[in-house]
Design a protein around this motif. Structure first.
Motif, short mmCIF file in Angstrom:
data_model
loop_
_atom_site.label_atom_id
_atom_site.label_comp_id
_atom_site.label_asym_id
_atom_site.label_seq_id
_atom_site.Cartn_x
_atom_site.Cartn_y
_atom_site.Cartn_z
N LEU A 278 0.83 -1.20 0.00
CA LEU A 278 0.00 0.00 0.00
C LEU A 278 0.86 1.26 0.00
N GLY A 279 1.99 1.23 0.72
CA GLY A 279 2.91 2.36 0.70
C GLY A 279 3.51 2.58 -0.68
N GLY A 280 3.91 1.50 -1.33
CA GLY A 280 4.44 1.60 -2.69
C GLY A 280 3.40 2.12 -3.67
N LEU A 281 2.16 1.66 -3.52
CA LEU A 281 1.08 2.13 -4.38
C LEU A 281 0.84 3.62 -4.15
N LEU A 282 0.86 4.05 -2.90
CA LEU A 282 0.65 5.46 -2.58
C LEU A 282 1.75 6.34 -3.17
N VAL A 283 3.00 5.91 -3.06
CA VAL A 283 4.12 6.67 -3.63
C VAL A 283 3.99 6.73 -5.15
N ALA B 87 2.85 9.75 -10.05
CA ALA B 87 2.13 9.79 -11.32
C ALA B 87 1.11 10.92 -11.36
N GLY B 88 0.47 11.18 -10.23
CA GLY B 88 -0.60 12.18 -10.22
C GLY B 88 -0.13 13.61 -10.07
N VAL B 89 0.98 13.83 -9.39
CA VAL B 89 1.42 15.19 -9.11
C VAL B 89 2.76 15.50 -9.76
N GLY C 199 -2.96 4.98 -15.18
CA GLY C 199 -1.91 4.05 -15.62
C GLY C 199 -1.35 3.24 -14.46
N VAL C 200 -1.12 3.89 -13.32
CA VAL C 200 -0.62 3.17 -12.14
C VAL C 200 -1.64 2.14 -11.66
N LEU C 201 -2.90 2.54 -11.58
CA LEU C 201 -3.94 1.62 -11.11
C LEU C 201 -4.12 0.43 -12.05
N LEU C 202 -4.09 0.69 -13.36
CA LEU C 202 -4.21 -0.42 -14.33
C LEU C 202 -3.01 -1.36 -14.23
N GLY D 32 -0.68 -6.44 -12.67
CA GLY D 32 0.38 -7.16 -11.97
C GLY D 32 -0.16 -7.98 -10.81
N GLY D 33 -1.09 -7.40 -10.05
CA GLY D 33 -1.70 -8.14 -8.94
C GLY D 33 -2.45 -9.36 -9.43
N GLY D 34 -3.13 -9.22 -10.56
CA GLY D 34 -3.84 -10.37 -11.13
C GLY D 34 -2.89 -11.47 -11.56
N LEU D 35 -1.76 -11.09 -12.15
CA LEU D 35 -0.76 -12.10 -12.55
C LEU D 35 -0.18 -12.80 -11.33
#
Length: 142
Positions: free
Chosen positions: A10-15, A20-22, A92-95, A100-103
């Motif tokens: 979750l920390g990696g996803l947040l970073v 990507a967003g800002v 793009g990050v969420l997709l 990757g999570g699905g794989l």
């Protein structure tokens, strides 16, 4: 996913979402090495439009997906460039994270099919009952 790994993921996803967003909005708008090498031999104006000369960039064509919703580092239909670029990065990050999570979910280790038996490296199943092992003759080799 184990509870031990959840904060790290979750920390990696947040970073990644923050970058990507800002931060992506502050990337350089000047051409990269490939673009600048394709422009060698041509003269360009302040808007990076070719005004003269001869260079490989003159034969450039639009990509087949140039009119897709996420083309050109933005989301089509959003007038604010800052929001458009940030939203395309977040999507793009969420997709990528979902793919990757699905794989990883498909490739995860699964527990053995029968709860009482575990597989040993030789491919046979060992019994969970120690009394059964005592009754089985041993070959004496390992």
């Amino acid at each position: 996913m184990s509870k031990r790994h959840r904060p790290f993921l979750l920390g990696g996803l947040l970073v990644a979402l923050l970058l990507a967003g800002v931060v992506s909005n502050y990337a350089s708008s000047h051409p990269d090495g490939l673009d600048s090498s394709l422009l060698k031999g041509c003269t360009v104006n302040a808007d990076d439009e070719i005004t003269g000369g001869s260079c490989p960039a003159q034969q450039a064509k639009d990509h087949e997906l140039a009119d897709s919703p996420l083309a050109d580092y933005g989301v089509r239909g959003i007038g604010n460039d800052f929001v458009s670029t940030g939203l395309s990065g977040v999507l793009g990050v969420l997709l990528t994270f979902a793919f990757g999570g699905g794989l990883f979910w498909l490739a995860r280790r699964r527990s053995p099919a029968t709860p009482g038996a575990t597989a040993d490296p030789a491919g046979s199943t060992a019994s969970a009952d120690p009394a059964d092992e005592a009754a089985t003759p041993s070959t004496g080799t390992r």
